[in-house]
Design an enzyme around this catalytic site. Structure first.
Site, PDB file in Angstrom:
ATOM      1  N   GLU A  96      -1.957  -4.310  -7.154  1.00 35.51           N
ATOM      2  CA  GLU A  96      -3.119  -3.534  -7.561  1.00 35.51           C
ATOM      3  C   GLU A  96      -2.901  -2.036  -7.380  1.00 35.51           C
ATOM      4  O   GLU A  96      -2.182  -1.605  -6.477  1.00 35.51           O
ATOM      5  CB  GLU A  96      -4.341  -3.988  -6.746  1.00 35.51           C
ATOM      6  N   CYS A 109      -3.969   5.321  -5.686  1.00 37.09           N
ATOM      7  CA  CYS A 109      -3.397   4.560  -4.586  1.00 37.09           C
ATOM      8  C   CYS A 109      -2.457   3.510  -5.181  1.00 37.09           C
ATOM      9  O   CYS A 109      -2.890   2.633  -5.921  1.00 37.09           O
ATOM     10  CB  CYS A 109      -4.557   3.923  -3.811  1.00 37.09           C
ATOM     11  N   CYS A 116       3.540  -8.323   1.693  1.00 34.40           N
ATOM     12  CA  CYS A 116       4.169  -7.482   2.715  1.00 34.40           C
ATOM     13  C   CYS A 116       4.628  -8.389   3.852  1.00 34.40           C
ATOM     14  O   CYS A 116       3.916  -9.306   4.251  1.00 34.40           O
ATOM     15  CB  CYS A 116       3.180  -6.447   3.242  1.00 34.40           C
ATOM     16  N   CYS A 120       0.441  -7.226   9.536  1.00 31.61           N
ATOM     17  CA  CYS A 120      -0.553  -6.598  10.409  1.00 31.61           C
ATOM     18  C   CYS A 120      -1.778  -7.519  10.423  1.00 31.61           C
ATOM     19  O   CYS A 120      -2.162  -8.071   9.393  1.00 31.61           O
ATOM     20  CB  CYS A 120      -0.909  -5.200   9.906  1.00 31.61           C
ATOM     21  N   CYS A 345      -9.469  -0.275   0.822  1.00 26.64           N
ATOM     22  CA  CYS A 345      -8.242  -0.491   1.599  1.00 26.64           C
ATOM     23  C   CYS A 345      -8.251  -1.863   2.229  1.00 26.64           C
ATOM     24  O   CYS A 345      -9.246  -2.264   2.815  1.00 26.64           O
ATOM     25  CB  CYS A 345      -8.163   0.409   2.816  1.00 26.64           C
TER      26      CYS A 345
HETATM   27  N1  SAH Z   1       2.017  -0.526   4.477  1.00 26.99           N
HETATM   28  C1  SAH Z   1       1.565   0.794   4.566  1.00 26.99           C
HETATM   29  C2  SAH Z   1       0.732   1.246   3.401  1.00 26.99           C
HETATM   30  C3  SAH Z   1      -0.281   0.287   2.847  1.00 26.99           C
HETATM   31  S1  SAH Z   1      -1.688  -0.099   3.784  1.00 26.99           S
HETATM   32  C4  SAH Z   1       0.832   1.018   5.881  1.00 26.99           C
HETATM   33  O1  SAH Z   1       0.544   0.060   6.558  1.00 26.99           O
HETATM   34  O2  SAH Z   1       0.610   2.178   6.203  1.00 26.99           O
HETATM   35  C5  SAH Z   1      -2.725   1.341   3.635  1.00 26.99           C
HETATM   36  C6  SAH Z   1      -3.678   1.523   4.818  1.00 26.99           C
HETATM   37  O3  SAH Z   1      -4.760   0.565   4.762  1.00 26.99           O
HETATM   38  C7  SAH Z   1      -3.002   1.315   6.143  1.00 26.99           C
HETATM   39  O4  SAH Z   1      -3.361   2.307   7.065  1.00 26.99           O
HETATM   40  C8  SAH Z   1      -3.538  -0.025   6.560  1.00 26.99           C
HETATM   41  O5  SAH Z   1      -3.429  -0.255   7.911  1.00 26.99           O
HETATM   42  C9  SAH Z   1      -4.955   0.032   6.058  1.00 26.99           C
HETATM   43  N2  SAH Z   1      -5.614  -1.285   5.997  1.00 26.99           N
HETATM   44  C10 SAH Z   1      -5.038  -2.480   5.810  1.00 26.99           C
HETATM   45  N3  SAH Z   1      -5.963  -3.464   5.822  1.00 26.99           N
HETATM   46  C11 SAH Z   1      -7.160  -2.868   6.036  1.00 26.99           C
HETATM   47  C12 SAH Z   1      -8.508  -3.347   6.128  1.00 26.99           C
HETATM   48  N4  SAH Z   1      -8.803  -4.628   5.990  1.00 26.99           N
HETATM   49  N5  SAH Z   1      -9.489  -2.441   6.342  1.00 26.99           N
HETATM   50  C13 SAH Z   1      -9.207  -1.128   6.448  1.00 26.99           C
HETATM   51  N6  SAH Z   1      -7.965  -0.616   6.350  1.00 26.99           N
HETATM   52  C14 SAH Z   1      -6.939  -1.482   6.153  1.00 26.99           C
HETATM   53 FE1  SF4 Z   2       1.982  -4.373   5.320  1.00 24.42          FE
HETATM   54 FE2  SF4 Z   2       0.714  -3.841   7.600  1.00 24.42          FE
HETATM   55 FE3  SF4 Z   2       0.644  -2.039   5.595  1.00 24.42          FE
HETATM   56 FE4  SF4 Z   2      -0.684  -4.386   5.396  1.00 24.42          FE
HETATM   57  S1  SF4 Z   2      -1.089  -2.721   6.827  1.00 24.42           S
HETATM   58  S2  SF4 Z   2       0.598  -3.440   3.813  1.00 24.42           S
HETATM   59  S3  SF4 Z   2       0.720  -5.798   6.500  1.00 24.42           S
HETATM   60  S4  SF4 Z   2       2.460  -2.727   6.762  1.00 24.42           S
END
Ligand code: SAH
Ligand code: SF4
Length: 382
Positions: A96, A109, A116, A120, A345
């Protein structure tokens, strides 16, 4: 770069690569810029349209090359102007791309991977596991598609896309070469001409690749911190077990100082109710970041089914922000945008939801927004 058709896809080639390509087919290097302008400024996907390229060369290009972006599966426009595209990449997965308008700024974005591997605990992309790396053409292809949907206004004119953040699906530093190539195209005048300050790579903390990054590019950096100590971060962001906080922040500071200008790191911190949103976490964070010039972007958790987490109350969010603010940090709270099209996000799942599920979700999200109405929502996207 070639596929089953044996043709080279010109969409993902950087200026240097494009020049090499033209040399390799016995043509002049200046053709590279000419063709790139057609592709990126005007959104062209066929050689016939390139009126300043002679017929013989157009035919030669037709035989050897193509301009192919990912397939657009859907384009949704939210009531707040946010747009979301679901695109299918060569591996068959969907990813997306989200566009967020905010005053004069328009932030795109972009996704770097389908799924991934980093898992996380609060991220829906992570829950899917890793599927595939996007090619450079698939990464830049998202900008190309979005730009086309805004009428492909050339870089020199007022544009819809002023900023790009690599904050979609995937960990960009684990698809290093393709993401670097695509970011060069975002900044190149023959590409999208976006300033290096307005192209941001977000990482969960792949330390060796942050170190490598400075050798290749000078884009802005955002670090997904989410916890002020290793014990908690190990649970939320498992890659922390490999690259703990001290090492990570040092690597980020090195990257920022290699930029050699007054640019600051962005810290992203997703606020999870009763997990990382307490005053003691803010106090620990102040201590942790005292030697790291940064601005902090708090992201209230965006819920998804079975996540096991909740978004903190507005009061808890405000209290957390105030503590950091009083300690002298520049802190913003990210506005949640495009909720009605599942574009916030962490809600990016790369699936085309069936309409019934989407409308159920829409109602759930609306109720939640009503509950959280009145939150201080300072403009937040970098
Ligand atoms: N992998 C990279 C970039 C993609 S995620 C990273 O982790 O930085 C982009 C941002 O969205 C990251 O800061 C991530 O932690 C956040 N994010 C992921 N899931 C989320 C959620 N459910 N609610 C709010 N932010 C979230
Ligand atoms: Fe991958 Fe973590 Fe970023 Fe989600 S927040 S895209 S699991 S690195």
């Amino acid at each position: 770069m070639t596929d089953t058709t044996g043709k080279i896809n010109l969409l993902g080639l950087t200026l240097q690569e494009m020049e090499k390509f033209f040399e390799s087919i016995g043509e002049k290097r200046f053709r590279a810029g000419q063709v790139m302008k057609w592709i990126h400024h005007y959104g062209v996907d066929n050689f016939e349209a390139m009126t300043n390229v002679g017929k013989a060369l157009r035919e030669k290009l037709e035989r050897r090359a193509e301009i192919r972006g990912p397939e657009v599966v859907s384009e949704d426009i939210s009531s707040d102007g946010t747009r979301k595209w679901v695109v299918r990449v060569a591996s068959g997965s969907c990813v997306e791309t989200v566009y967020i308008p905010q005053g004069k700024r328009g932030t795109l974005c972009v996704s770097s991977q389908a799924g991934c591997a980093l898992d996380c605990s609060f991220c829906s992309t992570g829950k899917q596991g890793f599927n595939s790396n996007l090619t450079a053409a698939e990464v830049i292809g998202q900008v190309w598609i979005a730009n086309k949907s805004f009428g492909s206004v050339p870089a020199t004119v007022d544009r819809a896309i002023t900023n790009v953040v690599m904050m979609g699906m995937g960990e960009p530093l684990l698809n290093f070469d393709n993401v670097i190539a695509a970011m060069h195209l975002m900044m190149d005048d023959f590409g999208y001409g976006i300033s290096k300050r307005r192209v941001t790579l977000s990482t969960s903390g792949v330390v060796p690749m942050i170190d490598e990054l400075a050798k290749h590019i000078d884009v802005s950096l955002a670090l997904s911190l989410h916890a002020p100590n290793d014990a908690l971060r190990n649970q939320l962001v498992p890659i922390n077990k490999k690259y703990p906080l001290k090492m990570l922040l040092e690597s980020c500071r090195n990257y920022m100082s290699a930029l050699g200008e007054k640019r600051v790191l962005t810290i992203e911190y997703t606020l999870l109710k009763d997990v990382n949103d307490k005053p003691e976490h803010a106090v620990e964070m102040i201590e942790l970041l005292k030697d790291t010039p940064c601005k902090i972007n708090l992201i209230p958790f965006n819920p998804f089914p079975h996540s096991g987490y909740e978004r903190p109350s507005n009061n808890a969010i405000r209290r957390f922000q105030d503590l950091l603010h009083h300690a002298g940090f520049n802190v913003t709270v990210r506005t949640t945008r495009g909720e009605d099209i599942d574009a916030a996000c962490g809600q990016l799942v790369g699936q085309v939801m069936d309409r019934t599920r989407r409308s159920e979700r829409y109602i759930a999200v609306r109720e939640l927004s009503a509950e959280t109405e009145g939150a201080q929502v300072a403009a937040a996207r970098t």
